[in-house]
Design a protein around this motif. Sequence first.
Motif, PDB file in Angstrom:
ATOM      1  N   LYS A   6      24.635 -58.532 -65.911  1.00  0.00           N
ATOM      2  CA  LYS A   6      25.303 -57.981 -67.100  1.00  0.00           C
ATOM      3  C   LYS A   6      24.301 -57.277 -68.001  1.00  0.00           C
ATOM      4  O   LYS A   6      23.106 -57.543 -67.946  1.00  0.00           O
ATOM      5  CB  LYS A   6      26.008 -59.105 -67.850  1.00  0.00           C
ATOM      6  CG  LYS A   6      27.121 -59.713 -66.991  1.00  0.00           C
ATOM      7  CD  LYS A   6      28.007 -60.651 -67.755  1.00  0.00           C
ATOM      8  CE  LYS A   6      29.017 -61.275 -66.790  1.00  0.00           C
ATOM      9  NZ  LYS A   6      29.733 -62.399 -67.403  1.00  0.00           N
ATOM     10  N   ASP A   7      24.813 -56.379 -68.830  1.00  0.00           N
ATOM     11  CA  ASP A   7      23.975 -55.615 -69.771  1.00  0.00           C
ATOM     12  C   ASP A   7      22.799 -54.946 -69.066  1.00  0.00           C
ATOM     13  O   ASP A   7      21.636 -55.180 -69.400  1.00  0.00           O
ATOM     14  CB  ASP A   7      23.492 -56.540 -70.897  1.00  0.00           C
ATOM     15  CG  ASP A   7      24.662 -57.105 -71.681  1.00  0.00           C
ATOM     16  OD1 ASP A   7      25.505 -56.312 -72.129  1.00  0.00           O
ATOM     17  OD2 ASP A   7      24.762 -58.339 -71.802  1.00  0.00           O
ATOM     18  N   VAL A   8      23.146 -54.139 -68.104  1.00  0.00           N
ATOM     19  CA  VAL A   8      22.145 -53.418 -67.329  1.00  0.00           C
ATOM     20  C   VAL A   8      22.060 -51.990 -67.873  1.00  0.00           C
ATOM     21  O   VAL A   8      23.070 -51.433 -68.297  1.00  0.00           O
ATOM     22  CB  VAL A   8      22.560 -53.343 -65.841  1.00  0.00           C
ATOM     23  CG1 VAL A   8      21.375 -52.934 -64.974  1.00  0.00           C
ATOM     24  CG2 VAL A   8      23.163 -54.653 -65.364  1.00  0.00           C
ATOM     25  N   ASP A   9      20.866 -51.417 -67.865  1.00  0.00           N
ATOM     26  CA  ASP A   9      20.820 -49.972 -68.108  1.00  0.00           C
ATOM     27  C   ASP A   9      19.995 -49.278 -67.034  1.00  0.00           C
ATOM     28  O   ASP A   9      19.001 -49.801 -66.543  1.00  0.00           O
ATOM     29  CB  ASP A   9      20.328 -49.632 -69.513  1.00  0.00           C
ATOM     30  CG  ASP A   9      18.928 -50.118 -69.781  1.00  0.00           C
ATOM     31  OD1 ASP A   9      17.992 -49.638 -69.117  1.00  0.00           O
ATOM     32  OD2 ASP A   9      18.783 -50.981 -70.667  1.00  0.00           O
ATOM     33  N   ALA A  32      15.586 -49.173 -63.734  1.00  0.00           N
ATOM     34  CA  ALA A  32      16.677 -50.129 -63.886  1.00  0.00           C
ATOM     35  C   ALA A  32      16.163 -51.235 -64.803  1.00  0.00           C
ATOM     36  O   ALA A  32      15.050 -51.736 -64.594  1.00  0.00           O
ATOM     37  CB  ALA A  32      17.078 -50.702 -62.535  1.00  0.00           C
ATOM     38  N   GLY A  33      16.947 -51.588 -65.808  1.00  0.00           N
ATOM     39  CA  GLY A  33      16.482 -52.586 -66.760  1.00  0.00           C
ATOM     40  C   GLY A  33      17.547 -53.615 -67.114  1.00  0.00           C
ATOM     41  O   GLY A  33      18.745 -53.328 -67.052  1.00  0.00           O
ATOM     42  N   LEU A  34      17.075 -54.820 -67.430  1.00  0.00           N
ATOM     43  CA  LEU A  34      17.957 -55.885 -67.917  1.00  0.00           C
ATOM     44  C   LEU A  34      17.344 -56.387 -69.223  1.00  0.00           C
ATOM     45  O   LEU A  34      16.770 -57.484 -69.295  1.00  0.00           O
ATOM     46  CB  LEU A  34      18.018 -57.022 -66.891  1.00  0.00           C
ATOM     47  CG  LEU A  34      18.859 -56.767 -65.639  1.00  0.00           C
ATOM     48  CD1 LEU A  34      18.429 -57.686 -64.504  1.00  0.00           C
ATOM     49  CD2 LEU A  34      20.334 -56.975 -65.962  1.00  0.00           C
ATOM     50  N   PRO A  35      17.445 -55.577 -70.298  1.00  0.00           N
ATOM     51  CA  PRO A  35      16.663 -55.868 -71.510  1.00  0.00           C
ATOM     52  C   PRO A  35      16.988 -57.230 -72.135  1.00  0.00           C
ATOM     53  O   PRO A  35      16.139 -57.794 -72.816  1.00  0.00           O
ATOM     54  CB  PRO A  35      17.026 -54.707 -72.448  1.00  0.00           C
ATOM     55  CG  PRO A  35      18.251 -54.092 -71.880  1.00  0.00           C
ATOM     56  CD  PRO A  35      18.231 -54.358 -70.424  1.00  0.00           C
ATOM     57  N   LYS A  36      18.208 -57.747 -71.894  1.00  0.00           N
ATOM     58  CA  LYS A  36      18.555 -59.035 -72.520  1.00  0.00           C
ATOM     59  C   LYS A  36      18.161 -60.216 -71.652  1.00  0.00           C
ATOM     60  O   LYS A  36      18.407 -61.358 -72.006  1.00  0.00           O
ATOM     61  CB  LYS A  36      20.058 -59.074 -72.802  1.00  0.00           C
ATOM     62  CG  LYS A  36      20.492 -58.030 -73.840  1.00  0.00           C
ATOM     63  CD  LYS A  36      21.939 -58.213 -74.229  1.00  0.00           C
ATOM     64  CE  LYS A  36      22.363 -57.096 -75.176  1.00  0.00           C
ATOM     65  NZ  LYS A  36      23.815 -57.139 -75.429  1.00  0.00           N
ATOM     66  N   LYS A  48      13.012 -54.965 -69.639  1.00  0.00           N
ATOM     67  CA  LYS A  48      13.225 -53.517 -69.648  1.00  0.00           C
ATOM     68  C   LYS A  48      12.592 -52.887 -68.398  1.00  0.00           C
ATOM     69  O   LYS A  48      11.487 -53.268 -67.994  1.00  0.00           O
ATOM     70  CB  LYS A  48      12.543 -52.943 -70.896  1.00  0.00           C
ATOM     71  CG  LYS A  48      13.410 -51.971 -71.707  1.00  0.00           C
ATOM     72  CD  LYS A  48      12.738 -51.601 -73.017  1.00  0.00           C
ATOM     73  CE  LYS A  48      12.950 -50.129 -73.357  1.00  0.00           C
ATOM     74  NZ  LYS A  48      12.048 -49.186 -72.733  1.00  0.00           N
ATOM     75  N   ASP A  49      13.259 -51.963 -67.779  1.00  0.00           N
ATOM     76  CA  ASP A  49      12.686 -51.156 -66.685  1.00  0.00           C
ATOM     77  C   ASP A  49      11.956 -52.008 -65.648  1.00  0.00           C
ATOM     78  O   ASP A  49      10.829 -51.686 -65.246  1.00  0.00           O
ATOM     79  CB  ASP A  49      11.717 -50.111 -67.246  1.00  0.00           C
ATOM     80  CG  ASP A  49      12.410 -49.166 -68.219  1.00  0.00           C
ATOM     81  OD1 ASP A  49      13.653 -49.219 -68.326  1.00  0.00           O
ATOM     82  OD2 ASP A  49      11.707 -48.375 -68.859  1.00  0.00           O
ATOM     83  N   PHE A  50      12.597 -53.063 -65.204  1.00  0.00           N
ATOM     84  CA  PHE A  50      11.922 -53.959 -64.254  1.00  0.00           C
ATOM     85  C   PHE A  50      11.731 -53.305 -62.886  1.00  0.00           C
ATOM     86  O   PHE A  50      10.868 -53.711 -62.114  1.00  0.00           O
ATOM     87  CB  PHE A  50      12.688 -55.280 -64.126  1.00  0.00           C
ATOM     88  CG  PHE A  50      13.940 -55.182 -63.319  1.00  0.00           C
ATOM     89  CD1 PHE A  50      13.917 -55.405 -61.938  1.00  0.00           C
ATOM     90  CD2 PHE A  50      15.152 -54.847 -63.909  1.00  0.00           C
ATOM     91  CE1 PHE A  50      15.076 -55.319 -61.181  1.00  0.00           C
ATOM     92  CE2 PHE A  50      16.305 -54.742 -63.159  1.00  0.00           C
ATOM     93  CZ  PHE A  50      16.270 -54.969 -61.798  1.00  0.00           C
ATOM     94  N   ARG A  51      12.527 -52.288 -62.617  1.00  0.00           N
ATOM     95  CA  ARG A  51      12.414 -51.565 -61.351  1.00  0.00           C
ATOM     96  C   ARG A  51      12.252 -50.089 -61.647  1.00  0.00           C
ATOM     97  O   ARG A  51      13.006 -49.519 -62.443  1.00  0.00           O
ATOM     98  CB  ARG A  51      13.676 -51.784 -60.515  1.00  0.00           C
ATOM     99  CG  ARG A  51      13.717 -51.032 -59.180  1.00  0.00           C
ATOM    100  CD  ARG A  51      15.115 -51.191 -58.604  1.00  0.00           C
ATOM    101  NE  ARG A  51      15.294 -50.692 -57.265  1.00  0.00           N
ATOM    102  CZ  ARG A  51      15.861 -49.519 -56.965  1.00  0.00           C
ATOM    103  NH1 ARG A  51      16.258 -48.695 -57.912  1.00  0.00           N
ATOM    104  NH2 ARG A  51      16.031 -49.175 -55.703  1.00  0.00           N
ATOM    105  N   LYS A  52      11.257 -49.477 -61.021  1.00  0.00           N
ATOM    106  CA  LYS A  52      11.059 -48.039 -61.184  1.00  0.00           C
ATOM    107  C   LYS A  52      11.115 -47.371 -59.812  1.00  0.00           C
ATOM    108  O   LYS A  52      10.542 -47.887 -58.848  1.00  0.00           O
ATOM    109  CB  LYS A  52       9.723 -47.745 -61.867  1.00  0.00           C
ATOM    110  CG  LYS A  52       9.707 -48.208 -63.321  1.00  0.00           C
ATOM    111  CD  LYS A  52       8.377 -47.960 -63.995  1.00  0.00           C
ATOM    112  CE  LYS A  52       8.443 -48.470 -65.429  1.00  0.00           C
ATOM    113  NZ  LYS A  52       7.096 -48.492 -66.059  1.00  0.00           N
ATOM    114  N   ALA A  53      11.821 -46.257 -59.748  1.00  0.00           N
ATOM    115  CA  ALA A  53      11.932 -45.530 -58.481  1.00  0.00           C
ATOM    116  C   ALA A  53      11.445 -44.110 -58.692  1.00  0.00           C
ATOM    117  O   ALA A  53      11.737 -43.486 -59.721  1.00  0.00           O
ATOM    118  CB  ALA A  53      13.377 -45.532 -58.002  1.00  0.00           C
ATOM    119  N   TYR A  54      10.678 -43.615 -57.735  1.00  0.00           N
ATOM    120  CA  TYR A  54      10.125 -42.272 -57.818  1.00  0.00           C
ATOM    121  C   TYR A  54      10.584 -41.459 -56.610  1.00  0.00           C
ATOM    122  O   TYR A  54      10.779 -42.012 -55.521  1.00  0.00           O
ATOM    123  CB  TYR A  54       8.598 -42.310 -57.821  1.00  0.00           C
ATOM    124  CG  TYR A  54       8.011 -43.147 -58.927  1.00  0.00           C
ATOM    125  CD1 TYR A  54       7.607 -42.566 -60.125  1.00  0.00           C
ATOM    126  CD2 TYR A  54       7.878 -44.528 -58.775  1.00  0.00           C
ATOM    127  CE1 TYR A  54       7.073 -43.335 -61.148  1.00  0.00           C
ATOM    128  CE2 TYR A  54       7.354 -45.305 -59.791  1.00  0.00           C
ATOM    129  CZ  TYR A  54       6.951 -44.709 -60.979  1.00  0.00           C
ATOM    130  OH  TYR A  54       6.450 -45.468 -61.984  1.00  0.00           O
TER     131      TYR A  54
END
Lengths: 380, 380, 380
Positions: free
Chosen positions: A274-277, A304-308, A314-320
């Motif tokens: 939940k509360d994903v950005d 991809a982040g799950l700030p809560k 925040k931004d726990f996964r980064k894709a390039y």
Amino acid sequence: QENPDFHYTQGEKDSLRSVYEKLESIQRKTDKFNVYFNMQAGFDVNANDETTTEFKARQLRLEIRGNLTNNVFYRFRHRLNKATNAQSLDNLAKATDMMYVGYNASDKFSMIFGKQCLAWGGFEFDLNPIDIYEYSDMIEYMDNFMLGANFIFRPAKNHEINLQVTDTRNNRIADEYGAEMLINSGIEPARSPMTYIVNWNGSMLDDKLQTRWSYGVEHEAKKYNTQKIAIGTKLNLPAFKLAVDYMRSDDDMDRSLIATGYTTQYYKKNAVAKDVDYNTFIAKAELPFADKWNFFVKGMYETAGLPKDDNFGKDFRKAYGYFAGIEHRPFKEEDLKLFLVYVGRKYTFADALKQNNSDIFKDHNTNRVSLGMIYRIKPF
Amino acid sequence: QENPDFHYTQGEKDSLRSVYEKLESIQRKTDKFNVYFNMQAGFDVNANDETTTEFKARQLRLEIRGNLTNNVFYRFRHRLNKATNAQSLDNLAKATDMMYVGYNASDKFSMIFGKQCLAWGGFEFDLNPIDIYEYSDMIEYMDNFMLGANFIFRPAKNHEINLQVTDTRNNRIADEYGAEMLINSGIEPARSPMTYIVNWNGSMLDDKLQTRWSYGVEHEAKKYNTQKIAIGTKLNLPAFKLAVDYMRSDDDMDRSLIATGYTTQYYKKNAVAKDVDYNTFIAKAELPFADKWNFFVKGMYETAGLPKDDNFGKDFRKAYGYFAGIEHRPFKEEDLKLFLVYVGRKYTFADALKQNNSDIFKDHNTNRVSLGMIYRIKPF
Amino acid sequence: QENPDFHYTQGEKDSLRSVYEKLESIQRKTDKFNVYFNMQAGFDVNANDETTTEFKARQLRLEIRGNLTNNVFYRFRHRLNKATNAQSLDNLAKATDMMYVGYNASDKFSMIFGKQCLAWGGFEFDLNPIDIYEYSDMIEYMDNFMLGANFIFRPAKNHEINLQVTDTRNNRIADEYGAEMLINSGIEPARSPMTYIVNWNGSMLDDKLQTRWSYGVEHEAKKYNTQKIAIGTKLNLPAFKLAVDYMRSDDDMDRSLIATGYTTQYYKKNAVAKDVDYNTFIAKAELPFADKWNFFVKGMYETAGLPKDDNFGKDFRKAYGYFAGIEHRPFKEEDLKLFLVYVGRKYTFADALKQNNSDIFKDHNTNRVSLGMIYRIKPF
């Protein structure tokens, strides 16, 4: 063999007129019917742990479209490599991208009804899928073809505003997530699982500056929505083209299931994140360096982040993504491109997550070189 | 009603020219698009343990093909009774037999790219599937439609050499055999699971003698290949036709899984049979005995052997086929045949195997009489 | 610019004739090929326990049909939202409704062969599926598209007698019911699982009175048959139309599985219900109340009975349907209807059954309002 004494009869003259009429009736029939096979296929060299090779078709879609009357038009597009069983909500096949009819009420206003492509902005989204060598994760994990209605306003020349309302899914929510996952997550089906999008497709400065901007809300479940924004802007010069897309998705409950794929493993619980950005930045530059030849580079950065969630954050996964390629159009009259492209992807995870769960959160990257063709075959 | 005083205006003369142009543009459009429904269906009487009857359709395939330009052509063939989900290697559906485009570079050389029929030789293999009442096991258990490229050389009139390279499978090997079977058999995926075929299609003595010869290697897995040879030769006289095919497959690991079906039961182990050889002999004689009428007989003899396995040995399974039938073409302009055929099949096993495993290795035979039609419907 | 001194050459005259010939050849080609997308889709408001809304497509079928020669015709209809894998008896897909060819031997006699719609009578059955807002249970649970032959006699103008023989199922019986259920029920496969139907389609009094009457026997299994009768009669006046259908099905073993759905739960045994009878009464009245506008009401009453089972008895389940709606045709030349309809359904069970098994036998009803379109799109 000129023969000045030779004349046509009145009957023959009438015949010519009847030829005209027949010809026009046939032309009307053939003009209504335009058929395409949209195909992308090639030979891939994958240089990862091992180097492997294979022929692979990335796209094969049949398309039929045309005008039924002066004001009424239709479009059908159907993937030939996808299952055709009906989905539980809209009762259509995942294979069917589009089956809609439209009506041009005036120069200023049209409407379409049926299964259609969502009116999300961005230039990657806007292209025919055969022109994409590999989608950003944002679009790859979207569900883009929904049943509904689109109202198209053209307030000024070269500017189009879409107001679209469609189903939020093809399937009922329980068929999409599984009943168990919904219960574990405390999620109840929406009464009206609908998606609302407003979109601006603009063209300015003699087509040199173009926009594909949109904002939309997907009502997912009772009290859960997804909000998406897409800002696609393109500089379109004869010798240089640059398209820049920014997309963001704010999901009260995870729509694309990218984050959920990690949380279910991390927490060992079959529940929706939940509360994903999600954020995506794409830039594609094109240099038509000779007649019939094009060079491009493309870069993608996605988070991809799950700030809560303190464990993920925040931004726990980064894709390039980093692509480059050459495209060649051998024939003027055929919509065929031969290509040689490099496609690189890289995925990294927050250090804190990697420490104790290195099996789940493992940085990795892939490399591919493809030689192939993109062909919008027009058999009729 | 000749009227010598009546003349056309210049405008009308121009009109005639514009009629021409329109007509030619429509004709070009319609010539590019040729549609077929390939259908075989009939009423079957099966005289086995019990006599049973049923209507059965053996084939239903949609085909669309034509020339896109003077040099570029395309062909699409798609089974209407097969699943359409994408396969894991080539990303196309099993339903799609062919989706290729070709280019005629000169009278001597053409090339095609896309999903295509493998260029195996033999006359049974060469026929449109609707013209087959029942395939030999060799072809029935083959996988014939692959993504790749074919280079076609015509060194002399009526002689064609194909050099073809394609994927070896539609699916990744683990999806075809199952991961467990591969581990049990000590088999690892190939880096380049490709198939290479060379084929000679010849015609000599005013078309009276024809050849469909081929040799190919399928790279199945690391250190495992299949080698196939097919020698099809046809005597083609007006009053008598005789096609004789010999096909052989040498499989390092069992490709068709015919032998594996028996070894897994015999050894009670889920593993792929290795060092298998298959042989097939087919002879078909045709006697066109009257205008629009044809009589044929066809015989098949096939063996499956595990020469390195002492329990199974050489030619442990033998399969026989014996067909006879009458075909009638009621209409000259339509590609329709009505048929009445008898199809007999018999399977026998080595005596040593039968002694202690009579449940697995049971000689058996089947008989069928079919009354039906073969129709290559051309709706456009 | 009249120019009386200008004349055509003989060559130009020949050209005109060649234009004719080309034109006719193209026209013949285009006349053979008629394509339709049959679509019904709309926005539904479902007012049941909760009020929910959704866009839903009820029908999407591609159709291609035409005349191949003066006497030979074909028809193909294929659902785009149904699986395409082959069924075990007829080897065709459930997606394929029809793939047949026909031959007009004379004004009095035609025959068709291939997969076709069963020739059951009744006006609900007779309509194009896109014109149905919701089927009666009788038809909804039927299997209507079978492989076989139909012999069509026209003894008098406006009267047609069909004698049809087809397979009884698309699948072998074990694939339809499951092997376990057949064993539990003591049912063995039929040797000739065939269906025989005789049907009368009549038109009298200047088309003001029409009939769709039929009787048929489906041979289901050894010693088990289903008998069906359908009596559809229509009063067809310009200002008022009334179609009344009566259908009855007497099943030695339950064909539609409606009753079996209840008996398996009640007796907690996976067995087919036997000696079931189903009755259906439908009346539909239409009032074309203005140019391009139509109003209709429709009522349905259906029963399911197990008269030889004392626990269930006669008419243990009753189903009601009550529909009303307005239809509007905006364009004369397009086969498009916009609709606003109400669809109500109600199911009730015998009181004796409800007393101790209220969970299985629960009276219930559903309500739906739909705004949408029915479009027989003709792209060619």
